[in-house]
Design an enzyme around this catalytic site. Structure first.
Site, PDB file in Angstrom:
ATOM      1  N   LEU A 101      27.726 -34.117  69.778  1.00  0.00           N
ATOM      2  CA  LEU A 101      28.233 -34.405  68.448  1.00  0.00           C
ATOM      3  C   LEU A 101      27.065 -34.493  67.559  1.00  0.00           C
ATOM      4  O   LEU A 101      27.338 -34.326  66.329  1.00  0.00           O
ATOM      5  CB  LEU A 101      29.237 -35.392  68.400  1.00  0.00           C
ATOM      6  CG  LEU A 101      30.659 -35.362  69.205  1.00  0.00           C
ATOM      7  CD1 LEU A 101      31.465 -36.585  69.351  1.00  0.00           C
ATOM      8  CD2 LEU A 101      31.288 -34.248  68.690  1.00  0.00           C
ATOM      9  N   GLY A 130      20.328 -38.934  67.186  1.00  0.00           N
ATOM     10  CA  GLY A 130      19.754 -39.919  66.262  1.00  0.00           C
ATOM     11  C   GLY A 130      18.650 -40.659  66.881  1.00  0.00           C
ATOM     12  O   GLY A 130      18.502 -40.457  68.172  1.00  0.00           O
ATOM     13  N   GLY A 131      18.166 -41.778  66.187  1.00  0.00           N
ATOM     14  CA  GLY A 131      16.900 -42.363  66.720  1.00  0.00           C
ATOM     15  C   GLY A 131      17.343 -43.335  67.851  1.00  0.00           C
ATOM     16  O   GLY A 131      16.538 -43.531  68.745  1.00  0.00           O
ATOM     17  N   VAL A 136      24.821 -38.478  70.840  1.00  0.00           N
ATOM     18  CA  VAL A 136      26.354 -38.760  71.032  1.00  0.00           C
ATOM     19  C   VAL A 136      27.197 -37.527  71.546  1.00  0.00           C
ATOM     20  O   VAL A 136      26.818 -36.409  70.887  1.00  0.00           O
ATOM     21  CB  VAL A 136      26.917 -39.116  69.801  1.00  0.00           C
ATOM     22  CG1 VAL A 136      28.531 -39.315  69.787  1.00  0.00           C
ATOM     23  CG2 VAL A 136      26.195 -40.379  69.160  1.00  0.00           C
ATOM     24  N   LYS A 183      28.163 -42.575  73.462  1.00  0.00           N
ATOM     25  CA  LYS A 183      26.652 -42.587  73.138  1.00  0.00           C
ATOM     26  C   LYS A 183      25.903 -42.996  74.192  1.00  0.00           C
ATOM     27  O   LYS A 183      25.875 -43.890  74.918  1.00  0.00           O
ATOM     28  CB  LYS A 183      26.651 -43.647  72.012  1.00  0.00           C
ATOM     29  CG  LYS A 183      25.393 -43.779  71.464  1.00  0.00           C
ATOM     30  CD  LYS A 183      25.253 -44.778  70.322  1.00  0.00           C
ATOM     31  CE  LYS A 183      24.138 -44.925  69.199  1.00  0.00           C
ATOM     32  NZ  LYS A 183      24.263 -45.645  68.300  1.00  0.00           N
ATOM     33  N   ASP A 236      22.770 -51.119  58.794  1.00  0.00           N
ATOM     34  CA  ASP A 236      22.393 -49.612  58.679  1.00  0.00           C
ATOM     35  C   ASP A 236      23.595 -49.164  57.728  1.00  0.00           C
ATOM     36  O   ASP A 236      24.167 -47.943  58.165  1.00  0.00           O
ATOM     37  CB  ASP A 236      22.049 -48.893  59.889  1.00  0.00           C
ATOM     38  CG  ASP A 236      21.304 -47.475  59.679  1.00  0.00           C
ATOM     39  OD1 ASP A 236      20.826 -47.303  58.263  1.00  0.00           O
ATOM     40  OD2 ASP A 236      21.393 -46.503  60.397  1.00  0.00           O
TER      41      ASP A 236
END
Length: 765
Positions: free
Chosen positions: A436, A439-440, A444, A458, A555
């Site tokens: 999906l 990221g850092g 996912v 995740k 965030d």
């Protein structure tokens, strides 16, 4: 802007970079068949020029494959445009490297600043191969790696070290040396380097220069501190670490080229669609053939019988087109294979058959036994490995906490510990088509559980063993968070090398996509914007004050606000979140967040408070109202930072000029002024003067209720009629001043957008 301020801004920009690691099929690089078009020059210096490349008129397939032989060098060097070619291979060619650098004198002054911009041509069939890797060499330094605007790719590296002893030879993992991968179909890139140290004199003795470059991964080995001190590092790297460039033929797929009658593949070859991300195809010889697939008469049959090492015949070898057969001479029987029965005289056929049959059955029995033992040991080792991972990741501690809660509260239905097999099955063994997002913090995946529930799984990149207890506490607390506007954490899996977190699946994308991507704005009315903002504020307020242990998201941004099928808001991604004890109002942490949304006070002091989330949410509100991105590196200086631009426009009474036309037309003057003041208070540089998230949520709910009254809509229409007339006049003037170049204009030396034309050298100003 002085150099230190510029470097700080660049360092902030690197905080939000998401270093993606794309996977691709591995293609072995082999030397091409040395076949040049008849009558054409086949060599330039030490390099053979294979067709479809060529030197001279009619010697190449198309203009992109024209090669010039530069005789000003000794030996001469072939060039494609300005690219110096070192070697041609089946699917790639190697070109000379370019190294960006920045050097300092003992007093910390910059003596040399050489950024690098490299282009293959936007419409060319070439792209930088993913076998290249972007590398940064330095201490307390950083580097940008920017792709073209059309590719929407930005990356970079940070290398940290305080003394030479920390740097290890051959280790490029962030201490003195940093590496990251590049995406497919990259045709342009721009890189520059800088220092995060205000006074570079403290490390000048062992780090006088910083370098960054794109080069073939297998050709570079980090030499440690000696690379910092080597004055010939740039020339040595250019000579020993080339760049790989992928090439394809044409701009059509195999089927399209075949239908159009322009397929370049000759006899005994097959067409393979490009896997580089650049439209086109390649031609390869069939198995058993070799030669030049782009030139008549095509690939030629390999006579395997002429080379005994190239066939398995024990008897008579007979060459066939693309293959060969084995047989026996007259008077002999068998299959003629070295690995089979071979050849034997006819009178010894039956003893040989019996012996061979007995040996074959015995060997088969041994093979079956060894295979059975292998799978038993493999299964035992896998079970043992998963048990070790479970303990290492805090599984025993999690069970202990769950039992404690069950004793105290009676149940923990919301907490589930999944097995590794469950999640492998749910994600089809973590298939690429189930991803999906990246990221850092990890990747996912979309998963479908055995009860047909769709979830988001995740997979973290790393796990700090010193933070196991804190991680378990967060899992327990987050699984007990119940709010309709917060993505639910369903459970976790601790049987893998890194923990896996299982969340509810939210299907309708992010608020960022709905604001900034074309064609997704039809539902985003003023009333829906207020609803999304109010729901998000309420959820963050809940995390701050309504949970047993306050949670600071850390965030907050539009990309972490998800929308379900009914456009209901869901706050997501707690990878950077921190739990705050009830007796504390702030915590000291390593600064994390996304540039453009990051609280300046938090960045300067490392003191994280609930008001840090308030600042980030204020940027989201400004994004909702204006439709502009938090950071626009291609915009002019005034509009580059949305938070500053919004506050400045508010002070200069220009609020309605920067708001989206739909917001101005649907909201009342009083509402827009009120929400503008709310954004201003949220973006206050002093955290104590910002409102709480509860106050923000209450004020947004009040605005929503006002909007829902029928008389409020009529009042807005009448109030904004004159305002829209003024706005339309200003819009006409504005549209006349917009730069005519678009983001897809194909200009190879710069980027363009609605903020005006920006050259790469201006990006860092």
């Amino acid at each position: 802007m002085n150099n230190f301020t510029r470097n700080i801004e660049l360092f902030l920009f690197l905080i939000m970079l998401t270093i993606t690691h794309s996977s691709s099929d591995v293609i072995t690089i082999t030397k091409v068949s040395n076949v040049t078009k008849p009558g054409c020059q086949s060599q330039c210096g030490n390099v053979t020029i294979p067709y479809p490349f060529g030197i001279g008129p009619s010697c190449f397939l198309s203009k992109w494959f024209e090669v010039t032989c530069n005789t000003s060098f000794n030996p001469p060097i072939p060039q494609i445009g300005t690219l110096r070619v070192l070697e041609f291979t089946d699917y790639t060619f190697r070109v000379a490297n370019k190294v960006a650098s920045q050097c300092y004198d003992p007093f910390g002054n910059i003596t040399e600043d050489n950024p690098v911009y490299s282009s293959l041509g936007w419409t060319s069939p070439f792209s930088f191969s993913q076998k290249n890797q972007f590398t940064l060499i330095g201490c307390d330094d950083f580097a940008f790696f920017l792709g073209p605007l059309q590719a929407n790719f930005t990356s970079g590296c940070i290398a940290l070290c305080s003394k030479p002893e920390e740097v290890l030879n051959g280790s490029c993992s962030g201490v003195g040396c940093c590496q990251t991968s590049i995406p497919k179909a990259l045709k342009y890139y721009y890189t520059s380097v800088g220092s995060m140290v205000h006074n570079h004199t403290t490390i000048w003795s062992f780090d006088p220069c910083t370098y960054s470059f794109l080069g073939e991964q297998e050709r570079f080995t980090f030499g440690g501190v000696s690379d910092f001190m080597d004055p010939g590092f740039v020339n040595r790297t250019r000579a020993s670490v080339p760049m790989l460039v992928d090439w394809v033929v044409g701009n059509l797929s195999c089927s399209e080229a075949r239908t159009a009658g322009v397929l370049a593949c000759q006899a005994n070859s097959e067409c393979v669609d490009s896997d580089t991300g650049v439209p086109g195809y390649r031609c390869i010889c069939h198995n058993g053939y070799q030669g030049q697939p782009y030139l008549e008469p095509g690939c030629q049959d390999i006579n395997e019988c002429e080379d005994p090492s190239n066939n398995l015949c024990d008897g008579v070898c007979t060459n066939t087109p693309g293959s060969y057969t084995c047989g026996c001479e007259d008077g002999y029987v068998g299959d003629g294979l070295k690995t089979g029965r071979g050849c034997a005289k006819k009178n010894s056929e039956f003893p040989v058959i019996k012996f061979s049959l007995g040996m074959g059955l015995g060997f088969l029995a041994i093979l079956i036994g060894i295979t059975w033992l292998y799978f038993i040991f493999k299964k035992r080792n896998l079970v043992k490995l998963r048990q070790n991972f479970f303990k290492q990741n805090g599984g025993l501690l999690l069970k202990q906490r769950i039992m404690s809660i069950m004793t105290r509260e009676g149940n923990v239905d919301s907490t589930k510990v999944f097995t590794a097999q469950e999640l492998e099955k749910a994600t089809n063994k973590y298939a690429e088509d189930r991803i999906l997002g990246r990221g850092g913090y990890g990747i996912v995946y979309k998963g479908i559980l055995t009860d047909q529930r769709v979830v988001a799984i995740k997979k973290s990149r790393v796990m700090d063993e010193t933070q196991i207890e804190l991680f378990i506490n967060e899992v327990i607390i987050l699984t007990r968070v119940h709010h309709r506007n917060v993505v639910k954490l369903l459970g976790c899996c601790l049987e893998s090398e890194v923990p896996l977190l299982v969340y509810e699946y939210v299907s309708n994308g992010t608020l960022f996509d709905h604001i900034h991507k074309k064609g997704t704005m039809t539902w985003l009315s003023w009333e829906n914007r207020l609803r999304v903002a109010a729901e998000a504020a309420g959820a963050i307020s809940y995390l701050h004050s309504a949970t047993s242990t306050p949670i600071i998201h850390r965030d907050v941004k539009s990309a972490n606000i998800l929308l379900d099928d009914n456009y209901t808001t869901k706050i997501a991604d707690f990878g950077a979140s921190r739990l705050v004890p009830l007796d504390q109002t702030q915590v000291t942490t390593l600064v994390q967040g996304t540039l453009g949304y990051l609280d300046p006070e938090y960045f300067h002091t490392s003191q994280l408070t609930e008001k840090s989330d308030v600042y980030s949410f204020g940027v989201v509100l400004a994004e909702l109202l204006t439709g502009k991105k938090p950071l626009c590196m291609e915009c002019n200086e005034e509009e580059r930072n949305l938070a500053k631009y919004f506050i400045r426009s508010l002070k200069e009474n220009r609020l309605f000029q920067i708001l989206e036309p739909r917001v101005v037309s649907e909201g009342t003057l009083e509402q827009l002024q009120q929400i503008g003041e709310l954004v201003k208070r949220c973006l206050n540089l002093v955290s104590e003067e910002r409102p709480t998230m509860k106050e923000v949520a209450t004020e947004l709910e009040g605005l929503r209720k006002f909007t829902q009254h029928p008389w409020a809509r009529r009042h807005a229409d009448e109030e904004n009629a004159n305002l829209l007339n003024v706005e339309n006049q200003q819009t006409d003037l504005y549209e006349e001043s917009i730069n005519p170049y678009s983001s897809t204009s194909g200009i190879s030396f710069g980027f363009s957008n609605n903020c005006g034309f920006v050259y790469p050298s201006n990006i860092l100003r």
